[in-house]
Structures are given as C-alpha cells and as structure tokens.
Design a protein around this motif. Structure first.
Motif, PDB file in Angstrom:
ATOM      1  N   TRP B 144       0.842  -1.266  -0.276  1.00 31.40           N
ATOM      2  CA  TRP B 144       0.031  -0.014  -0.119  1.00 31.40           C
ATOM      3  C   TRP B 144       0.968   1.270  -0.099  1.00 31.40           C
ATOM      4  CZ3 TRP B 144      -0.181   3.778   3.987  1.00 31.40           C
ATOM      5  CH2 TRP B 144      -1.379   4.844   3.574  1.00 31.40           C
ATOM      6  N   ARG B 145       1.844   1.392   0.828  1.00 26.44           N
ATOM      7  CA  ARG B 145       2.569   2.626   1.065  1.00 26.44           C
ATOM      8  C   ARG B 145       3.695   2.615  -0.299  1.00 26.44           C
ATOM      9  NH1 ARG B 145       4.123   7.390   3.535  1.00 26.44           N
ATOM     10  NH2 ARG B 145       6.255   7.727   3.617  1.00 26.44           N
ATOM     11  N   SER B 146       4.149   1.575  -1.016  1.00 27.65           N
ATOM     12  CA  SER B 146       4.859   1.705  -1.974  1.00 27.65           C
ATOM     13  C   SER B 146       3.951   2.235  -3.179  1.00 27.65           C
ATOM     14  CB  SER B 146       5.307   0.410  -2.608  1.00 27.65           C
ATOM     15  OG  SER B 146       5.925  -0.345  -1.468  1.00 27.65           O
ATOM     16  N   ALA B 147       2.778   1.769  -3.187  1.00 28.82           N
ATOM     17  CA  ALA B 147       1.711   2.259  -4.392  1.00 28.82           C
ATOM     18  C   ALA B 147       1.418   3.740  -3.970  1.00 28.82           C
ATOM     19  CB  ALA B 147       0.559   1.476  -4.379  1.00 28.82           C
ATOM     20  N   ARG B 148       1.347   4.115  -2.717  1.00 30.45           N
ATOM     21  CA  ARG B 148       1.048   5.722  -2.514  1.00 30.45           C
ATOM     22  C   ARG B 148       2.100   6.536  -2.970  1.00 30.45           C
ATOM     23  NH1 ARG B 148      -3.416   7.083   0.275  1.00 30.45           N
ATOM     24  NH2 ARG B 148      -2.674   8.982  -0.814  1.00 30.45           N
ATOM     25  N   LEU B 149       3.665   5.837  -2.692  1.00 32.29           N
ATOM     26  CA  LEU B 149       4.447   6.769  -2.851  1.00 32.29           C
ATOM     27  C   LEU B 149       4.825   6.820  -4.332  1.00 32.29           C
ATOM     28  CD1 LEU B 149       7.013   5.479  -0.370  1.00 32.29           C
ATOM     29  CD2 LEU B 149       5.988   7.638  -0.522  1.00 32.29           C
ATOM     30  N   ALA B 150       4.433   5.754  -5.255  1.00 28.90           N
ATOM     31  CA  ALA B 150       4.479   5.782  -6.595  1.00 28.90           C
ATOM     32  C   ALA B 150       3.817   6.797  -7.198  1.00 28.90           C
ATOM     33  CB  ALA B 150       4.364   4.419  -7.066  1.00 28.90           C
ATOM     34  N   ASP B 151       2.380   7.083  -6.644  1.00 26.16           N
ATOM     35  CA  ASP B 151       1.478   7.857  -7.267  1.00 26.16           C
ATOM     36  C   ASP B 151       1.517   9.344  -6.665  1.00 26.16           C
ATOM     37  OD1 ASP B 151       0.646   5.658  -8.426  1.00 26.16           O
ATOM     38  OD2 ASP B 151      -1.013   5.403  -7.036  1.00 26.16           O
ATOM     39  N   PHE B 152       2.256   9.497  -5.775  1.00 24.60           N
ATOM     40  CA  PHE B 152       2.362  10.725  -4.905  1.00 24.60           C
ATOM     41  C   PHE B 152       2.747  12.147  -5.604  1.00 24.60           C
ATOM     42  CE2 PHE B 152       4.425  14.124  -2.612  1.00 24.60           C
ATOM     43  CZ  PHE B 152       3.755  14.206  -1.366  1.00 24.60           C
ATOM     44  N   ARG B 153       1.734  13.075  -5.622  1.00 22.51           N
ATOM     45  CA  ARG B 153       2.078  14.276  -6.088  1.00 22.51           C
ATOM     46  C   ARG B 153       2.059  15.406  -4.867  1.00 22.51           C
ATOM     47  NH1 ARG B 153       3.349  11.467  -9.076  1.00 22.51           N
ATOM     48  NH2 ARG B 153       2.826  10.832 -11.103  1.00 22.51           N
ATOM     49  N   PRO B 154       2.725  16.192  -4.947  1.00 26.02           N
ATOM     50  CA  PRO B 154       2.702  17.233  -3.733  1.00 26.02           C
ATOM     51  C   PRO B 154       1.788  18.370  -4.501  1.00 26.02           C
ATOM     52  CG  PRO B 154       4.641  17.560  -5.212  1.00 26.02           C
ATOM     53  CD  PRO B 154       3.898  16.434  -5.693  1.00 26.02           C
ATOM     54  N   ASP B 155       0.932  18.953  -3.454  1.00 25.62           N
ATOM     55  CA  ASP B 155       0.013  20.067  -3.643  1.00 25.62           C
ATOM     56  C   ASP B 155       0.711  21.181  -4.036  1.00 25.62           C
ATOM     57  OD1 ASP B 155      -1.791  18.394  -2.566  1.00 25.62           O
ATOM     58  OD2 ASP B 155      -2.090  19.418  -0.805  1.00 25.62           O
ATOM     59  N   PRO B 156       0.232  21.944  -4.798  1.00 23.44           N
ATOM     60  CA  PRO B 156       0.802  23.150  -5.252  1.00 23.44           C
ATOM     61  C   PRO B 156       1.111  24.085  -4.180  1.00 23.44           C
ATOM     62  CG  PRO B 156      -1.273  22.961  -6.722  1.00 23.44           C
ATOM     63  CD  PRO B 156      -1.330  21.792  -5.569  1.00 23.44           C
ATOM     64  N   GLY B 157       2.352  24.373  -3.985  1.00 29.90           N
ATOM     65  CA  GLY B 157       2.694  25.585  -3.207  1.00 29.90           C
ATOM     66  C   GLY B 157       3.130  24.709  -1.783  1.00 29.90           C
ATOM     67  N   ASP B 158       3.346  23.392  -1.748  1.00 30.29           N
ATOM     68  CA  ASP B 158       3.915  22.612  -0.933  1.00 30.29           C
ATOM     69  C   ASP B 158       5.311  22.873  -0.448  1.00 30.29           C
ATOM     70  OD1 ASP B 158       1.637  21.308  -0.123  1.00 30.29           O
ATOM     71  OD2 ASP B 158       2.262  19.316  -0.654  1.00 30.29           O
ATOM     72  N   GLU B 159       6.221  23.711  -1.587  1.00 32.44           N
ATOM     73  CA  GLU B 159       7.322  23.909  -1.260  1.00 32.44           C
ATOM     74  C   GLU B 159       7.794  24.846  -0.010  1.00 32.44           C
ATOM     75  OE1 GLU B 159      10.493  22.881  -2.344  1.00 32.44           O
ATOM     76  OE2 GLU B 159       9.816  21.155  -3.376  1.00 32.44           O
ATOM     77  N   SER B 160       6.849  25.794  -0.198  1.00 32.15           N
ATOM     78  CA  SER B 160       6.965  26.874   0.641  1.00 32.15           C
ATOM     79  C   SER B 160       6.153  26.951   1.941  1.00 32.15           C
ATOM     80  CB  SER B 160       6.653  28.268  -0.088  1.00 32.15           C
ATOM     81  OG  SER B 160       5.307  28.031  -0.504  1.00 32.15           O
ATOM     82  N   ARG B 161       5.271  25.828   1.954  1.00 33.07           N
ATOM     83  CA  ARG B 161       4.476  25.834   3.347  1.00 33.07           C
ATOM     84  C   ARG B 161       5.235  25.045   4.427  1.00 33.07           C
ATOM     85  NH1 ARG B 161      -0.285  23.266   0.544  1.00 33.07           N
ATOM     86  NH2 ARG B 161      -1.092  25.184  -0.573  1.00 33.07           N
ATOM     87  N   PRO B 162       4.590  25.444   5.734  1.00 33.15           N
ATOM     88  CA  PRO B 162       5.195  24.354   6.881  1.00 33.15           C
ATOM     89  C   PRO B 162       4.865  22.951   6.471  1.00 33.15           C
ATOM     90  CG  PRO B 162       3.908  26.313   7.548  1.00 33.15           C
ATOM     91  CD  PRO B 162       3.668  26.199   6.359  1.00 33.15           C
ATOM     92  N   LEU B 163       5.804  22.073   6.904  1.00 30.97           N
ATOM     93  CA  LEU B 163       5.750  20.537   6.755  1.00 30.97           C
ATOM     94  C   LEU B 163       4.493  20.138   7.145  1.00 30.97           C
ATOM     95  CD1 LEU B 163       7.175  18.307   5.637  1.00 30.97           C
ATOM     96  CD2 LEU B 163       8.321  17.954   7.629  1.00 30.97           C
ATOM     97  N   HIS B 164       3.858  20.511   8.112  1.00 28.61           N
ATOM     98  CA  HIS B 164       2.688  19.965   8.647  1.00 28.61           C
ATOM     99  C   HIS B 164       1.578  20.279   7.977  1.00 28.61           C
ATOM    100  CE1 HIS B 164       5.665  19.777  11.979  1.00 28.61           C
ATOM    101  NE2 HIS B 164       5.005  18.848  12.496  1.00 28.61           N
ATOM    102  N   ASP B 165       1.642  21.058   6.925  1.00 28.62           N
ATOM    103  CA  ASP B 165       0.583  21.653   6.434  1.00 28.62           C
ATOM    104  C   ASP B 165       0.642  21.057   4.842  1.00 28.62           C
ATOM    105  OD1 ASP B 165      -1.793  22.784   5.748  1.00 28.62           O
ATOM    106  OD2 ASP B 165      -0.951  24.885   5.275  1.00 28.62           O
ATOM    107  N   THR B 166       1.288  20.119   4.514  1.00 27.63           N
ATOM    108  CA  THR B 166       1.694  19.431   3.091  1.00 27.63           C
ATOM    109  C   THR B 166       1.171  17.943   2.708  1.00 27.63           C
ATOM    110  OG1 THR B 166       3.616  18.354   3.713  1.00 27.63           O
ATOM    111  CG2 THR B 166       3.963  20.671   2.933  1.00 27.63           C
ATOM    112  N   ALA B 167       1.141  17.882   1.430  1.00 28.00           N
ATOM    113  CA  ALA B 167       0.518  16.310   1.220  1.00 28.00           C
ATOM    114  C   ALA B 167       1.393  15.250   1.710  1.00 28.00           C
ATOM    115  CB  ALA B 167       0.391  16.361  -0.365  1.00 28.00           C
TER     116      ALA B 167
END
Lengths: 335, 628
Positions: B144-167
């Motif tokens: 399950w985790r492998s599949a989720r990591l393979a499909d993972f896409r960050p939310d727009p703006g995640d780069e600048s958000r605090p970590l606790h507020d990211t996908a």
C-alpha cells in the motif's frame, strides 16, 4: 605577481567544471549498482527504485545539475538568502527534531556508507593523507637532494653509482613490495616500530619512507643533472677563482640553481603525495584518502568518486600555483 | 640560504602540528579486527556480517542465542519470557523491567513497534523487509505504502508551506494510522509486545535474535526522519548512528567511530546484566588488507582476527596441523574425549601456530545454472534440461577442489544446507561423483560424448581464488563429458550485473544463512525470490515450500523442507553445491575465551573473557562445557 595569481584562480572553476563533467560521465558509465549489497539479499525492486529517485540516480541530467548545485555552494547560498535555511531550522526545533546539517560545499551522501556524508569522509581522511604526504616529501627532499649532490660532486664514482642504483630501485619497485618488505623487516622480524595504524609519530615513519622513495629517486636524478650542468658553468669557475670555500660554492651557488627544477616538480608531487596512496594506505592500514579513489570506483559510489576527484584536482591546481609563486620568489630572474 | 630552507621548515612544522593534534586512544581490554568496515549502524538497514556483529554488541533484541549450546538455544534478553499461541501464529513477549537504553530510559514494547515499522516501510529500503512481512497485514501495508509513494504528487505550493501543512505530511499521518490498523503488531502496554503471523513460521522466534529485529531509540531516530515534500518519502537523515548521539540498549555503547579508521565501544552503564560482561572496552581498528590483518594479529596489535582471508591461509593452517602432529598422543587423547576444538587447543601447550582456527561455517559455495529456455543471446540453452545439469554436477571432482585448491579443511558439499548445522533437520544425500552415469545422462539429453554441445561459458569474478576452482572444474567437464569450457572472468560489479540479467550459462555463487531455518537457503530457489539468479522455477518445489509454509507441526514442516531440498540437490540441480565453507579466524585460546566453534559462527564480542585480567569468571567457554 598578483595578476598572475588572480588569473590562475579565475581559471580554477573552469578547469574544475571540465574535470567534473568528464569524471561524472565516466563514473556514470561504471557498471554495477551502488545501492545493492553484493553479499546480501537483494532489496525488493520497489525499494531500489525509491532509492534511485531519492539520490537522482535515475537521470543523468538531474544528477549532474543537483550535484553541481550542492557542491558549488549555490544551494547553500540560495537557502541562506531566501531564508529557507532559517525557516527549516526553526521548524525542526519546534517539532523537536535535529536541525538538518548544512555544508556550504555539500558533496552528498556516500552511497556505500549511508551513515556518512562525503564531506565527513574527506574531513576525516584528508588530514591523515596530508600529514603522510608532507612527511614523505620531506624525506624525499632530504634524501633526494643529498644523493643528487653527492652524485654530482664525483660523477661516475662509487657514491654516484650507488645513488643511481637506489634511485632506480626507488622508481621501479612498486610500493607494495617495498612497504611489505619494510613491515616484515622492522616490526615483524626486528620488533622495531609499529606495524601500522595511525595516531602516533611511530606510525608515520615506515609508510612515509615507502611513499617517499619514488619521489626521492626522481628528485635525486633532477638534482644531479642540474648540479652537473651548473658545476661546469662560468659563474662557478668565477666563484672558485674568487677563492670561495668549496662547500659554499656547492650549496650557495650550484645547488640553489639546481634546485629550481626540483621546485617545479614539487607542486604535482605534493598534490600526489598528500591526496594519499592506495597501496601505502592499504599495506600500513593508514586511514587516509587514497583508499577512497579505488574503493569508491569499485563500489560505484558516485558521490564519493566525485568528491575525491574534485578535491584532488583542486589541490593539484593550487599547489602548482603555489610552486609558481615560490619559483618567482626563489629565482627573481623569472617574472 | 634561508629561502631554500624555508620550505623544509614549513613542511616539518605542518607535520608536527597535525601529529600533535591527533591523540591516539588508550588501549582497550579487547581489540579485534572485523571482517570489513562497518557500513551502517542503522539496524533496520543492515545486511553485512560485520555490521550485524557490532550491532549485537551495541543493541539487544527480545531474545539471543546461547552460542555455546550445541542446539543454539534461545535465551531471554530484553524479553524475560514469551509464549506462542497453540496455532503457532500469535507471539507475546514480556519485556524485563530493568532493560534500559544507554541514557537510562527504559526499553519499551513501543520501541520495538517503532523499529519494526521502520523495517516495514519501503522508505527505509531494508534488505530484510521480507522477513518482517511474515507478520499478518505487513505485506499489504508495504504494498500500500509503495503504491501511494509511486502515485504521490505534492500539492501546489507545498514547497513553501510548513511541513505539517503538506500532502507529504498528510500521507505520513495516514501511513501511521494504516500501520496501526492493518499490521498485527502491537504494544498493549509498555512491557508487552505481541504480533500475529499470517502463516506459521517457527523461525520467527529466533529472528528476534537477528540484529535487524533489534530496537532503535525512537526519541532520537524520530528527529532524523521527516517526510520529503516533493516525493512524500520518509527522508532518513544521517548522523544519529554516530557518537555522541547514538543511544543503544546492548551491553556496550559506541564511544568513537572514525571512518575507515577505528571504532571504540565501552560498557553501557545501564545494561541490565552487567555481571555477564567480562571486559570494559572493545577497540575495532579498520584493517582491510588481509595480509596486514594477519601481521597485525601476529604482532599483538589485535586479540582476535575474525576472518583470515590472506592468500597463504592454507599454509597457516598446515602449520597448525604440524603442531598437532608434534603433540599427537595428547591431541588424540583429547579428541577421544569428544572435546570442542577450541578447548583441545587450550589444553595443549601454548604455541603461536595453534592461534589459527578453522570452524565449519553456515555457508555453501556453489555454481549456478542458467535455467531459462534460451540464453541471453537467443541461443537455446542446453542447461534448461535437468539431465544436463545433473550430468555436469556428477562430473565435478569436488574432493580435488577441497583438498588441492582450497586446502583449508572444508567439507565437500552435496547439499545446499550444511549438514548438521540445523538441529533436527534431515539433509538429503545429494548426487555422487559418477562420470559414467553422467555421460549416460548427457547422451540421453541428446549430446552423446558431448557432441554438438555448445562451448560452455563459466562465469566468475576475478577475486578470491575463484579462477583456480573454475580451472579445476573446467578440466573435469572437458575430460569426463567431452565438452569444451571457456572461463569468463569479470570484475565484481560487472559479474553482479551479468547475474542479474541472466547473462551467463554457469556462474559461481555462495550463500550464508541468515537464520536457523532451512528456508534461509531454500528460498533462493523460489520462483519469485529476488536472489533466484538462476531463474529456476519448478511446481513440485513450490508446492512443497508452500505446504511447509502452512504446516504448523515443526517435525512435519522440517520433513517437507527436506524433500524440497532433495529436489534441488538430487533431481533438478539448478545449482551444484561444491563445498561448505569454513570460517578461519585467529586468537590465542590460552589468552581469552568466548569464541564459539558452532557452525552458525555468530560471534558475540560481549562473550569475551580474558584470562587473568581480574575481570569476569575466567572460565573457559566452549560447546559441551559448563553452561550459564
């Protein structure tokens, strides 16, 4: 003088960029997978893929650029200027986490030794190699100059032939033979000195001698050639005619001039000796940098390969520059 | 003149400065040379023997082996007792109250859950993740985790958000919940750890003594793990495995670790069983060169050399045999008592020639056959036919390899699993050396007298004397089967690549067992195993292995596995077992005790006791001696 130094320093990044590109291209083509332990179970393919992505090993261009970004300090600078560094440190502290370690010139992780950064590996091993290299060059200079002068005073005498033989042996015998022989003779048979390791002055002697021999041999031949040539020169005859003592003629007049080619050889010699010798380090288990040149390639540890190559290249360029400066200082005829 | 002298003075000053700034360590109670440098001390990422060995000194698992008991019994360690449900699926461990981390905090069941979860996260890339997947729900969680990591896409703006507020963070929280919900591993309270297996797997208990199953200290390690915004993967930072940060729960703690230079271990003041430890400090200098290692041992720079691999090691061993010959009557008398070899050496007069020891090891050297119907270049593969493989196996003079090439007293192998290494396991007989029968087999496969057989390519890496073995084998095959053999030497990395891509006909190989169960060897031949370089696939074998997986009765299971090995070594021969390794090490049995001659060869440095140093009981430890 200053313009020369400035010009040479300005060339440094360009030369390094060329070396970087060529080495990375070659290292990339080395067969094998650094993320696999040849002795153990193979990790599942999903795991290997994930690790490749993490280290940018899945695409040459992205590895090329990201390494450049980290190693040149651009990323460090960018993080500082944009405030990302301060922000992530603040967040880490708030979350009770260790703040991420940041190096100005971040040479990356070692793929084979995941507990170590290449920066740490080089910081641990380069001083060792430098000490050993310095000691070796010091021995080489003393022995080489001495032998060269002796040989030149009485060409074709027994002393000259003896130094020639020693020089030949020093150049032709590989250091693993000399090193192993020294270990057998001194610590094992005679019980004198230590068998290897690092940290005590005694540990330095045998590996330094082993490492110095080829350099000493070359310096001896260079010195002898220069001395023989200069001893025939007019200014020596003048000095003799003035009634100067022979020792002064030899040391002050002839050797000073004969030393110049030795000096220009010292630049590359120092860089070579100070970045470590794989063989000498292996025979005497000296924890220096030379071993990484070979092991990193065998393990295809990309980050470590690039790290040691770039350090070696930088040292080579800087020492050559230093020697050129010294040269001008010792011999004011050159500008 | 000064100008000439100045460079010399500068050089000398620089040397003096660096030497003075680098003070050596005081000598340790016990110094040993490990078989290689430690690559990592992150328990869940380990797989090298030298790493596991140091880990067993620094950390402690639920149980441990008594390496001086003939059957390698399991003893309580962090767990003081445990019980297994009647169906063999649910294990419950009760942790001792006095088990402590090196900072004085108690070791809890939650620490184990946290550590085992690390091994089950694809993010950690643990080599041994498959062993943890025996736990019910664990494989599903990993996938399950492998599949989720393979499909993972960050939310727009995640780069600048605090970590606790990211996908990435949200996926991580979901992963933690998912683990708690699906994996049958739990800590009902601080001192109880329980897990349920998907299928019965008796060796799971002894796997708890395998260092990958030891706990790391969560409050420390957690600081170095965080989800990566871009990939969602848990980014594992380096640094915590080194002093002064590292926290461990074993008999020793790590004081110094200098890369490729040395390690120093000192007593963990909070270890629950200090009375069992008879030394205060351990030094591990890094000596990679096999010859330098032998010289270092002989000059007294080390008390134990874990692996003697110098090219002249057969001669060192021959010297020991001469020593035995000089004391023949005493030696025979001691042997007649059935004494452990180490104890025999201790009772004979001291002699440096007796410092070398060759113990049977838990490993086998063998040759792989490529079992695919076609070779990589598209030609039909004659080795796809088991008759051909049997013929080649039966014409290999293993006795000559052992007695004339290796010369270190190894046993000829006709099975994959070293016989006698696993209590209660019946080893099959394997195939004999029988050239006439082999020629008959080859003729029936369509190659009478070796006619029409393609040139056999024998692949090996150039190190460690593999070439000598290959030459001997090639000669056998040419003489007895009439085929022509070409030796193919490759550098190790290329060799590994060729194996992975089945770019070979026959190749050299070796395997050392990880845990005390036949599956640690037999799994190599399972169709989907990552280490099945041979691409061997057989339904009968799979059926027996699957039946063993479902068999709750230990004896019946052992018999099924024995029959599975029979298929490998008597009928199908996807590999030819050649010899069972010996482990050669050096130590003076008059000076110290604590090295075991048991074929599993898992040496624990915390067992070491030096005679006459005023610490410990100074009582010789050996198999068949007094037990704890």
């Amino acid at each position: 003088m200053l313009t020369i130094i400035a010009r040479r320093l300005a060339q440094l990044p360009i030369i390094l960029a060329v070396i970087y590109s060529l080495t990375l291209l070659l290292a990339w083509k080395i067969p094998g997978n650094p993320l696999e332990n040849p002795e153990g179970r193979k990790p599942p393919p999903a795991v290997v893929e994930a690790m490749k992505r993490q280290y940018n090993l899945d695409s040459f261009p992205s590895f090329y650029l990201s390494y450049l970004n980290n190693a040149t300090g651009l990323k460090w600078l960018g993080d500082r200027l944009s405030g990302r560094a301060a922000e992530s440190r603040r967040l880490a502290e708030a979350a009770g986490q260790a703040p991420p370690t940041r190096y100005i010139f971040d040479l990356g992780p070692s793929l084979k030794n995941p507990d170590w950064r290449v920066n740490q590996i080089i910081a641990d091993s380069l001083p060792v190699s430098m000490t050993l290299g310095l000691a070796a060059i010091l021995i080489a200079l003393v022995v080489g100059l001495g032998a060269g002068v002796v040989g030149a005073i009485r060409p074709n005498s027994f002393a000259d032939l003896a130094t020639l033989v020693v020089a030949l042996v020093g150049i032709s015998l590989p250091s693993f033979v000399i090193g192993t022989a020294l270990v057998l003779i001194f610590p094992v048979w005679l019980g004198v000195g230590s068998i290897g390791g690092w940290g005590r002055l005694g540990n330095l002697v045998l590996p330094a001698i082993t490492l110095s021999l080829p350099f000493a041999a070359y310096i001896a031949r260079l010195t002898r050639m220069g001395m023989v040539e200069h001893l025939k020169a007019d200014f020596i005859r003048t000095a003799r005619a003035k009634g100067l003592p022979e020792s002064k003629i030899l040391l002050k007049h002839a050797l000073k001039n004969a030393f110049l080619p030795v000096l220009s050889y010292l630049g590359p010699a120092l860089a070579l000796a100070m970045t470590g010798s794989f063989v000498v380090e292996r025979v005497f288990f000296v924890p220096g940098m030379g071993q990484h040149f070979v092991n990193a390639v065998l393990n295809k540890d990309l980050f470590l390969i690039m790290g040691v190559v770039l350090i070696f290249a930088t040292m080579l360029i800087l020492f050559n520059l230093a020697v050129d400066v010294l040269y001008r200082w010792v011999d004011p005829r050159i500008d | 003149m000064l100008r000439l002298l100045l460079p010399f003075l500068l050089l000398a000053a620089a040397i003096a400065a660096t030497v003075l700034s680098d003070r050596p360590q005081p000598p340790a109670d016990f110094t040993f040379i490990n078989r290689g440098d430690v690559t990592t001390l992150d328990l869940q990422k380990m797989s090298w023997m030298q790493d596991l060995r140091v880990a067993r000194c620094l950390f402690e698992g639920l149980v441990r082996h008594d390496i001086f008991s003939p059957d390698y019994d399991l003893k309580p360690a962090v767990a003081e007792r445990w019980n297994v449900s009647p169906d063999g699926l649910t294990y419950t461990f009760h942790l001792r109250p006095d088990a402590k981390w090196s900072n004085g905090h108690p070791v809890t069941a939650h620490d184990f859950v946290y550590s085992w979860r690390r091994a089950l996260l694809p993010d950690t890339a643990s080599d041994y993740t498959a062993l943890f997947q025996k736990i019910a729900g664990a494989k599903e969680f990993f996938d399950w985790r492998s599949a989720r990591l393979a499909d993972f896409r960050p939310d727009p703006g995640d780069e600048s958000r605090p970590l606790h507020d990211t996908a990435a963070w949200r996926l991580w929280l979901e992963t933690e919940r998912r683990f708690a919900d699906t994996v049958a591993l739990a800590a009902p309270d601080e001192r109880t750890l329980t897990f349920t297996l998907a299928l019965p797997f008796p060796p799971i208990l002894e796997l708890c003594s395998f260092a990958v199953f030891y706990p790391v200290y969560p409050p420390l390690v957690r600081q170095y793990e965080r989800p990566d915004r871009r990939s969602g993967r848990l980014d594992i930072q380096f640094g915590w495995t080194k002093p002064p940060l590292i926290v461990s729960n074993g008999p020793f703690q790590l004081v110094t670790w200098r890369f490729r230079r040395d390690m120093r271990l000192e007593r963990n003041p909070h270890y629950w069983n200090p009375a069992a430890i008879a030394i205060d400090s351990i030094a591990i200098p890094s000596i990679e060169d096999p010859n330098a290692a032998v010289l270092a041992f002989r000059s007294g720079a080390a008390d134990w050399l874990s692996d003697v691999t110098a090219p002249y090691r057969a001669d060192i061993l021959a010297d020991k045999l001469r020593f035995y010959a000089e004391h023949q009557p005493d030696y025979d008398a001691l042997r007649a008592q059935g004494l452990d070899p180490v104890e025999i050496d201790r009772r004979l007069p001291p002699d440096p020639r007796a410092h070398v020891h060759a113990f049977p090891a838990f490993g086998t050297y063998f040759y792989n056959f490529n079992c695919l119907p076609r070779l990589q270049d598209g030609r039909p593969n004659p080795f796809a036919d088991p008759r051909v493989r049997r013929a080649f196996a039966m014409t290999m003079d293993k006795e000559r390899i052992v007695s004339q090439v290796r010369r270190v007293g190894e046993r000829v192998a006709s099975t994959l699993i070293p016989p006698g290494s696993l209590a209660g396991y019946r080893s099959p007989r394997g195939l004999p050396f029988d050239p006439p029968a082999a020629r008959e087999l080859l003729a029936r496969a369509g190659f009478p007298g070796g006619k029409g057989f393609i040139t056999v390519e024998l692949l090996f890496n150039k190190d460690a004397g593999h070439d000598l073995i290959a030459q001997s084998v090639a000669k056998d095959w040419e003489t007895h089967l009439g085929v022509s053999v070409q030796l193919v030497t490759r550098e190790l990395a290329v060799f590994k690549d060729d194996l992975k891509n089945q770019n070979f006909m026959i190749s050299r190989a070796a395997w050392f067992g990880d845990y005390g169960d036949p599956t640690t060897f037999l799994d190599l031949n399972r169709r989907d195993d990552g280490n099945n370089d041979r691409k061997y696939a057989d339904d009968d074998f799979e059926a027996l292995m699957n039946a063993a997986d479902r068999e709750p009765d230990a004896d019946a299971r052992s018999e099924l596995l024995s029959r599975a090995e029979e298929i490998i070594v008597e009928r199908d021969l996807p590999l030819i077992p050649i010899f069972h390794y010996v482990q050669m090490c050096m130590f003076d049995p008059h000076k110290l005790t604590g090295i075991s001659s048991h074929p599993r060869q898992e040496q624990n440095m915390y067992e070491i006791d030096l005679f006459g140093d005023g610490k410990g009981r100074d009582e010789p430890k050996f198999i068949g001696g007094s037990t704890e």
